[in-house]
Scaffold this active site. Structure first.
Site, PDB file in Angstrom:
ATOM      1  CE  LYS A 139      -2.244  -1.294   3.906  1.00 53.92           C
ATOM      2  NZ  LYS A 139      -1.496  -2.563   4.014  1.00 53.92           N
ATOM      3  NE  ARG A 191      -4.338  -1.437  10.077  1.00 53.63           N
ATOM      4  CZ  ARG A 191      -3.625  -0.948   9.531  1.00 53.63           C
ATOM      5  NH1 ARG A 191      -3.393   0.458   9.528  1.00 53.63           N
ATOM      6  NH2 ARG A 191      -2.492  -1.445   9.631  1.00 53.63           N
ATOM      7  NE  ARG A 211       7.163  -2.807   6.398  1.00 56.04           N
ATOM      8  CZ  ARG A 211       5.836  -2.636   6.505  1.00 56.04           C
ATOM      9  NH1 ARG A 211       5.160  -2.043   5.435  1.00 56.04           N
ATOM     10  NH2 ARG A 211       5.293  -3.263   7.352  1.00 56.04           N
ATOM     11  NE  ARG A 257       6.060  -0.600  10.428  1.00 54.54           N
ATOM     12  CZ  ARG A 257       5.092  -0.619   9.863  1.00 54.54           C
ATOM     13  NH1 ARG A 257       4.668  -0.172   8.451  1.00 54.54           N
ATOM     14  NH2 ARG A 257       4.031  -1.065  10.157  1.00 54.54           N
ATOM     15  NE  ARG A 259       1.584  -4.940  11.614  1.00 51.53           N
ATOM     16  CZ  ARG A 259       2.722  -4.841  10.783  1.00 51.53           C
ATOM     17  NH1 ARG A 259       3.923  -5.338  11.062  1.00 51.53           N
ATOM     18  NH2 ARG A 259       2.642  -3.979   9.602  1.00 51.53           N
TER      19      ARG A 259
HETATM   20  P1  ADP Z   1       2.146  -1.892   3.172  1.00 53.63           P
HETATM   21  O1  ADP Z   1       2.278  -0.382   3.229  1.00 53.63           O
HETATM   22  O2  ADP Z   1       0.975  -2.681   2.556  1.00 53.63           O
HETATM   23  O3  ADP Z   1       2.541  -2.411   4.603  1.00 53.63           O
HETATM   24  P2  ADP Z   1       4.850  -1.725   1.941  1.00 53.63           P
HETATM   25  O4  ADP Z   1       4.307  -0.851   0.490  1.00 53.63           O
HETATM   26  O5  ADP Z   1       5.619  -1.068   2.976  1.00 53.63           O
HETATM   27  O6  ADP Z   1       3.422  -2.539   2.233  1.00 53.63           O
HETATM   28  O7  ADP Z   1       5.674  -2.963   1.304  1.00 53.63           O
HETATM   29  C1  ADP Z   1       6.041  -3.999   2.233  1.00 53.63           C
HETATM   30  C2  ADP Z   1       7.464  -4.408   1.511  1.00 53.63           C
HETATM   31  O8  ADP Z   1       7.397  -5.294   0.396  1.00 53.63           O
HETATM   32  C3  ADP Z   1       8.357  -3.582   1.435  1.00 53.63           C
HETATM   33  O9  ADP Z   1       9.690  -3.903   1.795  1.00 53.63           O
HETATM   34  C4  ADP Z   1       8.445  -3.145  -0.034  1.00 53.63           C
HETATM   35  O10 ADP Z   1       9.747  -2.839  -0.513  1.00 53.63           O
HETATM   36  C5  ADP Z   1       8.162  -4.341  -0.570  1.00 53.63           C
HETATM   37  N1  ADP Z   1       7.119  -4.513  -1.861  1.00 53.63           N
HETATM   38  C6  ADP Z   1       6.214  -3.631  -1.962  1.00 53.63           C
HETATM   39  N2  ADP Z   1       5.429  -3.875  -3.023  1.00 53.63           N
HETATM   40  C7  ADP Z   1       6.274  -4.988  -3.711  1.00 53.63           C
HETATM   41  C8  ADP Z   1       5.791  -5.766  -4.926  1.00 53.63           C
HETATM   42  N3  ADP Z   1       5.004  -5.377  -5.769  1.00 53.63           N
HETATM   43  N4  ADP Z   1       6.964  -6.679  -5.065  1.00 53.63           N
HETATM   44  C9  ADP Z   1       7.658  -7.078  -4.204  1.00 53.63           C
HETATM   45  N5  ADP Z   1       7.936  -6.216  -3.113  1.00 53.63           N
HETATM   46  C10 ADP Z   1       7.128  -5.100  -2.827  1.00 53.63           C
HETATM   47  P1  AMP Z   2       0.800   0.343   9.421  1.00 45.65           P
HETATM   48  O1  AMP Z   2       1.873   1.330   9.441  1.00 45.65           O
HETATM   49  O2  AMP Z   2      -0.336   0.756   8.571  1.00 45.65           O
HETATM   50  O3  AMP Z   2       0.953  -0.952   8.951  1.00 45.65           O
HETATM   51  O4  AMP Z   2       0.025   0.566  10.778  1.00 45.65           O
HETATM   52  C1  AMP Z   2       0.810   0.235  11.912  1.00 45.65           C
HETATM   53  C2  AMP Z   2       0.067   0.139  13.437  1.00 45.65           C
HETATM   54  O5  AMP Z   2      -0.639   1.093  13.501  1.00 45.65           O
HETATM   55  C3  AMP Z   2      -0.980  -1.137  13.174  1.00 45.65           C
HETATM   56  O6  AMP Z   2      -0.657  -2.343  13.291  1.00 45.65           O
HETATM   57  C4  AMP Z   2      -2.024  -0.599  14.288  1.00 45.65           C
HETATM   58  O7  AMP Z   2      -1.646  -0.986  15.667  1.00 45.65           O
HETATM   59  C5  AMP Z   2      -1.721   1.065  14.035  1.00 45.65           C
HETATM   60  N1  AMP Z   2      -2.797   1.587  13.283  1.00 45.65           N
HETATM   61  C6  AMP Z   2      -2.678   2.284  12.027  1.00 45.65           C
HETATM   62  N2  AMP Z   2      -3.650   2.478  11.313  1.00 45.65           N
HETATM   63  C7  AMP Z   2      -4.624   1.962  12.293  1.00 45.65           C
HETATM   64  C8  AMP Z   2      -6.123   2.237  11.923  1.00 45.65           C
HETATM   65  N3  AMP Z   2      -6.685   2.920  11.082  1.00 45.65           N
HETATM   66  N4  AMP Z   2      -6.759   1.668  13.215  1.00 45.65           N
HETATM   67  C9  AMP Z   2      -6.354   1.211  14.193  1.00 45.65           C
HETATM   68  N5  AMP Z   2      -4.945   1.059  14.312  1.00 45.65           N
HETATM   69  C10 AMP Z   2      -4.109   1.559  13.403  1.00 45.65           C
END
Ligand code: ADP
Ligand code: AMP
Length: 223
Positions: free
Chosen positions: A16, A91, A130, A162, A173
């Protein structure tokens, strides 16, 4: 052109944030990521940050009333008046209802809910690799999107993992996603707003598919 009020749905690690970075550049709408906002609040040690910390570290959701208040305040800022891209919100059904009510009150409506989907084993592999630049928020993957040099970004910042990307928390999660967030897929589908994208494809392809869909949706809205 009609305004773009978008949400990104999908499990943690589906890509995302990766797509949001591209889409905000394409369309000039602000990227509003509730996870990033909470991490900033934690770093600044605000009351909200302290409250959120325990939930985030356990991989649980921060309570609805807290996150809804934070998001609605952000949506009221000037830069979100003509469009936004929400990442990580809503969410829960309660959050989705609150967003819908707020938009309706201002005669706005969602343009689309973009679901980036990927199976658990794919997102687990992604999350474990990541790495984030804590200064800019830029996200890399040790294998799929390697940084310019091992462990460091181009600006010299040391890349970090993270806290909640550790294996134990990731499993929780994902459980939380399936139980509390996945019901939003049917919720937005019933409203005719859901668009699905195969998040297992490479980032460029996912991006191209989303762009193609958005140009169709906008043409229909403007017709
Ligand atoms: P989200 O925001 O949904 O948690 P991220 O955009 O942070 O996901 O992506 C999670 C991990 O996967 C990151 O390390 C990113 O570089 C990698 N990633 C994102 N999109 C792709 C893809 N289409 N193919 C392979 N790796 C990806
Ligand atoms: P994310 O960066 O989107 O993966 O979010 C990291 C963490 O933040 C999640 O695991 C939740 O603990 C909290 N969080 C982020 N967005 C929300 C939301 N819309 N509602 C509740 N918790 C959230």
């Amino acid at each position: 052109m009609s305004e773009l009020d978008l949400i990104l749905l999908g499990p943690p690690g589906a890509g995302k944030g990766t797509q949001a970075a591209r889409l905000t550049e394409d369309f000039g709408v602000p990227h509003i990521a509730t996870g990033d906002m909470l991490r900033a609040a934690r770093a600044a040690k605000t009351e909200l940050g302290m409250l959120a910390q325990a939930f985030m570290d356990r991989g649980e959701l921060v309570p609805d009333h807290v996150i809804i208040a934070m998001l609605l305040e952000r949506l009221a800022a000037d830069d979100a008046r003509d469009g936004f891209l929400l990442d990580g919100f809503p969410r829960t059904i309660e959050q989705a209802d609150a967003l819908g009510a707020e938009l309706e009150e201002h005669d706005r409506w969602l343009t689309a809910a973009l679901l980036i989907d990927a199976p658990d084993e794919v997102v687990i592999a992604r999350i474990s690799g990541r790495r984030v630049n804590p200064r800019t928020g830029r996200v890399y993957h040790v294998e799929f999107d390697p940084p310019p040099q091992e462990g460091r970004d181009a600006d010299g910042s040391e890349l970090v993992q993270r806290e909640d990307d550790r294996a134990e928390t990731v499993r929780r999660r994902l459980e939380v996603y399936h139980a509390q967030t996945a019901p939003l897929i049917a919720y937005y589908d019933e409203k005719g707003l859901l668009w699905r994208f195969d998040g297992t494809l490479p980032p460029d392809q996912v991006h191209a598919h989303i762009r193609a869909t958005l140009s169709t949706v906008r043409r229909e809205e403007d017709a």
